[in-house]
Design a protein around this motif. Structure first.
Motif, PDB file in Angstrom:
ATOM      1  N   SER A 177     -16.962  58.232  36.989  1.00 44.36           N
ATOM      2  CA  SER A 177     -15.929  57.763  37.902  1.00 44.36           C
ATOM      3  C   SER A 177     -15.153  58.935  38.498  1.00 44.36           C
ATOM      4  O   SER A 177     -14.733  59.849  37.788  1.00 44.36           O
ATOM      5  N   LEU A 178     -14.976  58.866  39.832  1.00 49.01           N
ATOM      6  CA  LEU A 178     -14.165  59.855  40.548  1.00 49.01           C
ATOM      7  C   LEU A 178     -12.951  59.192  41.180  1.00 49.01           C
ATOM      8  O   LEU A 178     -12.376  59.695  42.133  1.00 49.01           O
ATOM      9  N   GLY A 179     -12.577  58.039  40.681  1.00 49.15           N
ATOM     10  CA  GLY A 179     -11.488  57.269  41.279  1.00 49.15           C
ATOM     11  C   GLY A 179     -12.061  56.233  42.216  1.00 49.15           C
ATOM     12  O   GLY A 179     -12.641  55.238  41.779  1.00 49.15           O
ATOM     13  N   THR A 180     -11.935  56.449  43.523  1.00 51.20           N
ATOM     14  CA  THR A 180     -12.474  55.502  44.493  1.00 51.20           C
ATOM     15  C   THR A 180     -13.978  55.692  44.704  1.00 51.20           C
ATOM     16  O   THR A 180     -14.624  54.856  45.335  1.00 51.20           O
ATOM     17  N   LEU A 181     -14.528  56.766  44.193  1.00 49.50           N
ATOM     18  CA  LEU A 181     -15.946  57.054  44.333  1.00 49.50           C
ATOM     19  C   LEU A 181     -16.588  57.194  42.957  1.00 49.50           C
ATOM     20  O   LEU A 181     -15.899  57.240  41.938  1.00 49.50           O
ATOM     21  N   THR A 182     -17.909  57.268  42.953  1.00 52.12           N
ATOM     22  CA  THR A 182     -18.652  57.422  41.704  1.00 52.12           C
ATOM     23  C   THR A 182     -19.733  58.460  41.885  1.00 52.12           C
ATOM     24  O   THR A 182     -20.452  58.449  42.896  1.00 52.12           O
ATOM     25  N   ALA A 183     -19.853  59.355  40.918  1.00 51.65           N
ATOM     26  CA  ALA A 183     -20.959  60.311  40.910  1.00 51.65           C
ATOM     27  C   ALA A 183     -22.029  59.806  39.944  1.00 51.65           C
ATOM     28  O   ALA A 183     -21.712  59.201  38.915  1.00 51.65           O
ATOM     29  N   ILE A 184     -23.272  60.028  40.287  1.00 53.48           N
ATOM     30  CA  ILE A 184     -24.379  59.662  39.410  1.00 53.48           C
ATOM     31  C   ILE A 184     -24.870  60.953  38.768  1.00 53.48           C
ATOM     32  O   ILE A 184     -25.285  61.892  39.468  1.00 53.48           O
ATOM     33  N   VAL A 185     -24.806  61.005  37.424  1.00 53.35           N
ATOM     34  CA  VAL A 185     -25.009  62.263  36.712  1.00 53.35           C
ATOM     35  C   VAL A 185     -25.978  62.082  35.548  1.00 53.35           C
ATOM     36  O   VAL A 185     -26.352  60.965  35.182  1.00 53.35           O
ATOM     37  N   GLN A 186     -26.343  63.208  34.972  1.00 53.40           N
ATOM     38  CA  GLN A 186     -27.159  63.218  33.765  1.00 53.40           C
ATOM     39  C   GLN A 186     -26.807  64.475  32.979  1.00 53.40           C
ATOM     40  O   GLN A 186     -26.670  65.557  33.551  1.00 53.40           O
ATOM     41  N   THR A 187     -26.648  64.328  31.677  1.00 56.07           N
ATOM     42  CA  THR A 187     -26.388  65.487  30.820  1.00 56.07           C
ATOM     43  C   THR A 187     -27.699  66.221  30.569  1.00 56.07           C
ATOM     44  O   THR A 187     -28.698  65.616  30.166  1.00 56.07           O
ATOM     45  N   VAL A 188     -27.693  67.517  30.834  1.00 52.30           N
ATOM     46  CA  VAL A 188     -28.906  68.331  30.654  1.00 52.30           C
ATOM     47  C   VAL A 188     -28.580  69.541  29.794  1.00 52.30           C
ATOM     48  O   VAL A 188     -27.415  69.890  29.608  1.00 52.30           O
ATOM     49  N   ARG A 189     -29.611  70.180  29.279  1.00 55.37           N
ATOM     50  CA  ARG A 189     -29.414  71.408  28.517  1.00 55.37           C
ATOM     51  C   ARG A 189     -29.234  72.565  29.486  1.00 55.37           C
ATOM     52  O   ARG A 189     -30.063  72.789  30.378  1.00 55.37           O
ATOM     53  N   ALA A 190     -28.181  73.310  29.309  1.00 56.80           N
ATOM     54  CA  ALA A 190     -27.924  74.442  30.193  1.00 56.80           C
ATOM     55  C   ALA A 190     -29.057  75.459  30.141  1.00 56.80           C
ATOM     56  O   ALA A 190     -29.360  76.125  31.131  1.00 56.80           O
ATOM     57  N   SER A 191     -29.705  75.565  28.993  1.00 65.01           N
ATOM     58  CA  SER A 191     -30.789  76.543  28.856  1.00 65.01           C
ATOM     59  C   SER A 191     -31.967  76.225  29.765  1.00 65.01           C
ATOM     60  O   SER A 191     -32.779  77.105  30.062  1.00 65.01           O
ATOM     61  N   ASP A 192     -32.067  74.975  30.209  1.00 59.83           N
ATOM     62  CA  ASP A 192     -33.143  74.608  31.138  1.00 59.83           C
ATOM     63  C   ASP A 192     -32.834  75.033  32.565  1.00 59.83           C
ATOM     64  O   ASP A 192     -33.701  74.928  33.442  1.00 59.83           O
ATOM     65  N   PHE A 193     -31.594  75.502  32.799  1.00 57.98           N
ATOM     66  CA  PHE A 193     -31.190  75.824  34.168  1.00 57.98           C
ATOM     67  C   PHE A 193     -30.596  77.225  34.277  1.00 57.98           C
ATOM     68  O   PHE A 193     -29.785  77.495  35.153  1.00 57.98           O
ATOM     69  N   THR A 194     -30.999  78.106  33.375  1.00 56.44           N
ATOM     70  CA  THR A 194     -30.609  79.503  33.538  1.00 56.44           C
ATOM     71  C   THR A 194     -31.323  80.072  34.762  1.00 56.44           C
ATOM     72  O   THR A 194     -32.277  79.493  35.275  1.00 56.44           O
ATOM     73  N   ASP A 195     -30.853  81.205  35.228  1.00 60.28           N
ATOM     74  CA  ASP A 195     -31.511  81.843  36.372  1.00 60.28           C
ATOM     75  C   ASP A 195     -32.987  82.087  36.086  1.00 60.28           C
ATOM     76  O   ASP A 195     -33.852  81.864  36.941  1.00 60.28           O
ATOM     77  N   GLU A 196     -33.292  82.547  34.866  1.00 54.64           N
ATOM     78  CA  GLU A 196     -34.676  82.839  34.515  1.00 54.64           C
ATOM     79  C   GLU A 196     -35.513  81.571  34.504  1.00 54.64           C
ATOM     80  O   GLU A 196     -36.640  81.549  35.020  1.00 54.64           O
ATOM     81  N   ALA A 197     -34.972  80.488  33.900  1.00 50.39           N
ATOM     82  CA  ALA A 197     -35.724  79.234  33.823  1.00 50.39           C
ATOM     83  C   ALA A 197     -35.952  78.652  35.214  1.00 50.39           C
ATOM     84  O   ALA A 197     -37.034  78.138  35.525  1.00 50.39           O
ATOM     85  N   TRP A 198     -34.940  78.747  36.069  1.00 51.29           N
ATOM     86  CA  TRP A 198     -35.084  78.160  37.407  1.00 51.29           C
ATOM     87  C   TRP A 198     -36.036  78.985  38.268  1.00 51.29           C
ATOM     88  O   TRP A 198     -36.830  78.426  39.030  1.00 51.29           O
TER      89      TRP A 198
END
Length: 270
Positions: A44-65
């Motif tokens: 919830s963002l108040g009047t809006l809604t974000a659609i999200v997912q919890t991910v492992r940060a290690s999957d999105f390091t510069d090296e991994a990406w």
């Protein structure tokens, strides 16, 4: 808008797919998203809604990406997973898709960052509500080979078997000049046709964008003259299809209509 791109701490991170209003999550629940570790969920963002997912940060390091960018199959998997969530949501409610790999450290950081863009989100949602994006491409076929490209005829003589026939050189130059003029006229007419198609479709659309014309792959003889995308109200979709067929018949041009798509091209224009 993105707090950070690929490259985070080891803490769990929120991956944000889109921002929407009054979401219907019936088609989104159960989608795997970009990871199997956690479900796709609303924030919830108040009047809006974000659609999200919890991910492992290690999957999105510069090296991994960077490694993912070099692996076409893996990159396509992520892109498809991202698009599947956005498309399922957009089929149910106005949706502003966010770029792939939009990441934030925790829910509050995501709320704070996205709230700064609240006015832009509201304007974009109002603009694209009950609209879809459609693509139109116009092609021209190359003309047949012209005899003007042939070299001057040779007159066979016993003294000199390579001597051109009298006046052959001048005739050859005239033919070449004629071929060039015909090609230029044909190209000019084809471009005029493409502009006419764009003008008529823009008259039906709410907004439009001209995209870069793509060079054709080897072996493809068609020439792309127009590559454009249009924001069209849902109730005018059939009208667009009829117009496209009419333009094909009237102009003889090769016109390709694609869509409907999530209006990615128009959410940044408010």
């Amino acid at each position: 808008m993105t707090e950070h791109g690929p490259g985070t701490s080891d803490a769990d991170t929120l991956y944000v797919f889109a921002v929407c209003r009054n979401p219907d999550l019936s088609d989104v629940v159960g989608l795997p998203g970009v990871t199997d570790d956690s479900p796709v969920s609303p924030l919830s963002l108040g009047t809006l809604t974000a659609i999200v997912q919890t991910v492992r940060a290690s999957d999105f390091t510069d090296e991994a990406w960077q490694a993912r960018l070099s692996d076409q199959r893996e990159l396509e998997r992520y892109a498809r997973a991202h698009h599947d969530v956005v498309s399922a949501l957009a089929a149910r409610c106005p949706t502003v898709p966010l770029p792939m790999a939009t990441l934030y450290h925790g829910a509050q950081r995501a709320r704070d960052a996205l709230a700064e863009e609240e006015d832009r989100f509201h304007a974009a949602l109002a603009r694209i509500a009950h609209h879809a994006e459609w693509g139109v491409k116009v092609y021209a076929s190359p003309g047949p080979r012209d005899d003007g490209d042939r070299p001057p005829a040779r007159q066979v003589a016993s003294a000199d078997r390579s001597r051109p026939a009298p006046g052959a050189g001048l005739a050859y130059l005239n033919r070449r000049r004629g071929v060039q003029e015909r090609r230029e006229r044909s190209q000019h007419e084809a471009l005029r046709t493409a502009e006419a198609v764009d003008t008529e479709v823009r008259g039906l659309a709410t907004a439009s964008r001209r995209l870069r014309v793509h060079p054709q792959p080897p072996g493809e003889r068609r020439v792309q003259l127009l590559n454009a995308t249009y924001l069209v109200a849902e109730h005018r979709a059939e009208e667009l299809a009829v117009l496209t067929r009419t333009l094909r018949d009237r102009t003889g041009a090769q016109i390709e209509l694609s869509g409907p798509w999530v209006p990615y091209s128009f959410v940044g224009e408010v």
